[in-house]
Design a protein around this motif. Structure first.
Motif, PDB file in Angstrom:
ATOM      1  N   LYS A  39      15.403  54.280  40.772  1.00  0.00           N
ATOM      2  CA  LYS A  39      15.571  55.086  41.986  1.00  0.00           C
ATOM      3  C   LYS A  39      17.034  55.208  42.392  1.00  0.00           C
ATOM      4  N   VAL A  40      17.868  54.285  41.951  1.00  0.00           N
ATOM      5  CA  VAL A  40      19.284  54.287  42.339  1.00  0.00           C
ATOM      6  C   VAL A  40      20.164  54.301  41.092  1.00  0.00           C
ATOM      7  N   LYS A  41      21.357  54.871  41.256  1.00  0.00           N
ATOM      8  CA  LYS A  41      22.338  54.916  40.171  1.00  0.00           C
ATOM      9  C   LYS A  41      21.720  55.444  38.874  1.00  0.00           C
ATOM     10  N   THR A  42      20.955  56.517  39.000  1.00  0.00           N
ATOM     11  CA  THR A  42      20.254  57.056  37.831  1.00  0.00           C
ATOM     12  C   THR A  42      21.222  57.638  36.794  1.00  0.00           C
ATOM     13  N   ARG A  43      22.418  58.065  37.225  1.00  0.00           N
ATOM     14  CA  ARG A  43      23.374  58.602  36.255  1.00  0.00           C
ATOM     15  C   ARG A  43      23.949  57.509  35.354  1.00  0.00           C
ATOM     16  N   LEU A  44      23.811  56.258  35.770  1.00  0.00           N
ATOM     17  CA  LEU A  44      24.214  55.155  34.894  1.00  0.00           C
ATOM     18  C   LEU A  44      23.213  54.933  33.765  1.00  0.00           C
ATOM     19  N   GLN A  45      22.037  55.521  33.890  1.00  0.00           N
ATOM     20  CA  GLN A  45      20.962  55.231  32.949  1.00  0.00           C
ATOM     21  C   GLN A  45      21.089  55.970  31.618  1.00  0.00           C
ATOM     22  N   SER A  46      22.221  56.648  31.427  1.00  0.00           N
ATOM     23  CA  SER A  46      22.493  57.138  30.077  1.00  0.00           C
ATOM     24  C   SER A  46      22.865  55.976  29.149  1.00  0.00           C
ATOM     25  N   ARG A  47      23.284  54.853  29.762  1.00  0.00           N
ATOM     26  CA  ARG A  47      23.627  53.657  28.975  1.00  0.00           C
ATOM     27  C   ARG A  47      22.889  52.406  29.455  1.00  0.00           C
ATOM     28  N   LEU A  48      22.443  52.414  30.700  1.00  0.00           N
ATOM     29  CA  LEU A  48      21.796  51.236  31.277  1.00  0.00           C
ATOM     30  C   LEU A  48      20.319  51.502  31.509  1.00  0.00           C
ATOM     31  N   THR A  49      19.530  50.440  31.587  1.00  0.00           N
ATOM     32  CA  THR A  49      18.137  50.585  32.005  1.00  0.00           C
ATOM     33  C   THR A  49      18.084  50.779  33.514  1.00  0.00           C
ATOM     34  N   GLY A  50      16.914  51.151  34.021  1.00  0.00           N
ATOM     35  CA  GLY A  50      16.764  51.293  35.457  1.00  0.00           C
ATOM     36  C   GLY A  50      17.029  49.998  36.197  1.00  0.00           C
ATOM     37  N   THR A  51      16.584  48.883  35.610  1.00  0.00           N
ATOM     38  CA  THR A  51      16.815  47.576  36.229  1.00  0.00           C
ATOM     39  C   THR A  51      18.299  47.231  36.237  1.00  0.00           C
ATOM     40  N   GLU A  52      18.982  47.491  35.143  1.00  0.00           N
ATOM     41  CA  GLU A  52      20.416  47.205  35.069  1.00  0.00           C
ATOM     42  C   GLU A  52      21.202  48.047  36.058  1.00  0.00           C
ATOM     43  N   ALA A  53      20.833  49.314  36.193  1.00  0.00           N
ATOM     44  CA  ALA A  53      21.518  50.190  37.144  1.00  0.00           C
ATOM     45  C   ALA A  53      21.311  49.710  38.580  1.00  0.00           C
ATOM     46  N   SER A  54      20.111  49.245  38.879  1.00  0.00           N
ATOM     47  CA  SER A  54      19.859  48.736  40.236  1.00  0.00           C
ATOM     48  C   SER A  54      20.618  47.431  40.473  1.00  0.00           C
ATOM     49  N   GLN A  55      20.836  46.649  39.413  1.00  0.00           N
ATOM     50  CA  GLN A  55      21.635  45.431  39.556  1.00  0.00           C
ATOM     51  C   GLN A  55      23.083  45.762  39.913  1.00  0.00           C
ATOM     52  N   VAL A  56      23.612  46.832  39.317  1.00  0.00           N
ATOM     53  CA  VAL A  56      24.962  47.279  39.676  1.00  0.00           C
ATOM     54  C   VAL A  56      25.034  47.582  41.171  1.00  0.00           C
ATOM     55  N   GLN A  57      24.041  48.319  41.659  1.00  0.00           N
ATOM     56  CA  GLN A  57      24.012  48.656  43.085  1.00  0.00           C
ATOM     57  C   GLN A  57      23.932  47.398  43.949  1.00  0.00           C
ATOM     58  N   LEU A  58      23.064  46.474  43.563  1.00  0.00           N
ATOM     59  CA  LEU A  58      22.894  45.253  44.339  1.00  0.00           C
ATOM     60  C   LEU A  58      24.173  44.426  44.355  1.00  0.00           C
ATOM     61  N   ARG A  59      24.817  44.259  43.220  1.00  0.00           N
ATOM     62  CA  ARG A  59      26.037  43.450  43.167  1.00  0.00           C
ATOM     63  C   ARG A  59      27.146  44.071  44.026  1.00  0.00           C
ATOM     64  N   MET A  60      27.267  45.388  43.999  1.00  0.00           N
ATOM     65  CA  MET A  60      28.282  46.024  44.844  1.00  0.00           C
ATOM     66  C   MET A  60      27.955  45.840  46.324  1.00  0.00           C
ATOM     67  N   LEU A  61      26.680  45.878  46.663  1.00  0.00           N
ATOM     68  CA  LEU A  61      26.285  45.634  48.055  1.00  0.00           C
ATOM     69  C   LEU A  61      26.607  44.204  48.478  1.00  0.00           C
ATOM     70  N   GLN A  62      26.336  43.255  47.603  1.00  0.00           N
ATOM     71  CA  GLN A  62      26.644  41.863  47.931  1.00  0.00           C
ATOM     72  C   GLN A  62      28.139  41.682  48.190  1.00  0.00           C
ATOM     73  N   ASP A  63      28.972  42.313  47.372  1.00  0.00           N
ATOM     74  CA  ASP A  63      30.420  42.251  47.603  1.00  0.00           C
ATOM     75  C   ASP A  63      30.795  42.927  48.915  1.00  0.00           C
ATOM     76  N   SER A  64      30.161  44.059  49.217  1.00  0.00           N
ATOM     77  CA  SER A  64      30.455  44.761  50.466  1.00  0.00           C
ATOM     78  C   SER A  64      30.127  43.888  51.670  1.00  0.00           C
ATOM     79  N   PHE A  65      28.990  43.219  51.615  1.00  0.00           N
ATOM     80  CA  PHE A  65      28.628  42.317  52.713  1.00  0.00           C
ATOM     81  C   PHE A  65      29.678  41.213  52.883  1.00  0.00           C
TER      82      PHE A  65
END
Length: 221
Positions: A17-43
């Motif tokens: 559902k998120v970062k779908t343009r990353l899924q040309s190289r990443l799985t859906g789970t991996e792309a969502s992990q990218v989003q989560l890690r960036m959010l954790q840093d933002s917090f």
């Protein structure tokens, strides 16, 4: 209540559902992990804005339950759901929601700009006489802010194709009667090439995202 507010505008990190343009190289789970890690840093980074007289909000999307995300959120943030069908409608409503609480200056950013810093957000408030924008190299913008006297609704109601290279240019045309301060350009993380490029440029304060890049660099090189 302070006079200034910052909105971290994000999608809930749900696989496929998120970062779908990353899924040309990443799985859906991996792309969502990218989003989560960036959010954790933002917090981690932006919680300290509360010590500088800036109230903090998280505006989250409706891809899935926000419960786990809100559990990670520092107590200095207040969360509310986004409303609207398009990205423009959702940004407009998020800004309107926070302005309705009585703030004089409000800034909204995305959650996928790793090198966005506390110092840059504070500088954006300082530079804002009417409107402030943070340009992205792809022709969009990663930050938008305004004073309570500026009606920013037209830039979100206009038939702009979000995600295209002319977004910033069209937005500036719509804001021509206002004083617009422009910040330094920063990259957001939309494509696998962005992940590869940021490795040598990533600020050290991005510990969660930095660790993910080191652990998974083989996925996007």
């Amino acid at each position: 209540m302070n006079k200034q507010a910052y909105i971290l505008f994000t999608r809930v990190p749900v696989p496929n559902k998120v970062k779908t343009r990353l899924q040309s190289r990443l799985t859906g789970t991996e792309a969502s992990q990218v989003q989560l890690r960036m959010l954790q840093d933002s917090f981690e980074k932006f919680a300290s804005l509360a010590d500088q007289g800036i109230d903090l909000f998280l505006a989250y999307s409706d891809e899935g339950s926000p419960d786990s995300l809100i559990q990670l959120m520092p107590k200095s943030f207040k969360a509310f759901p986004q409303k609207g069908q398009t990205i423009g409608e959702r940004m407009k409503q998020a800004l309107a929601t926070v302005f309705s609480l009585g703030y004089q200056k409000v800034i909204l950013t995305g959650s996928d700009i790793p090198n966005l810093t506390v110092e840059l957000i504070v500088s954006a408030f300082d530079q804002m006489s009417e409107v402030v924008l943070g340009p992205s190299p792809d022709g969009g913008y990663y930050l938008v802010g305004a004073t309570e006297k500026v009606n920013v609704a037209p830039i979100f109601d206009a038939p702009i194709t979000w995600g295209k290279s002319e977004v910033l240019t069209e937005t500036l045309k719509l804001l021509s009667k206002y004083q617009v301060a422009l910040l330094e350009p920063l990259e957001d993380m939309d494509h696998p090439a962005d992940l590869q490029a940021i490795q040598s440029q990533l600020n050290q304060e991005n510990a969660y995202f930095g660790d993910w890049l080191k652990e998974n660099r083989g996925l996007f090189q």
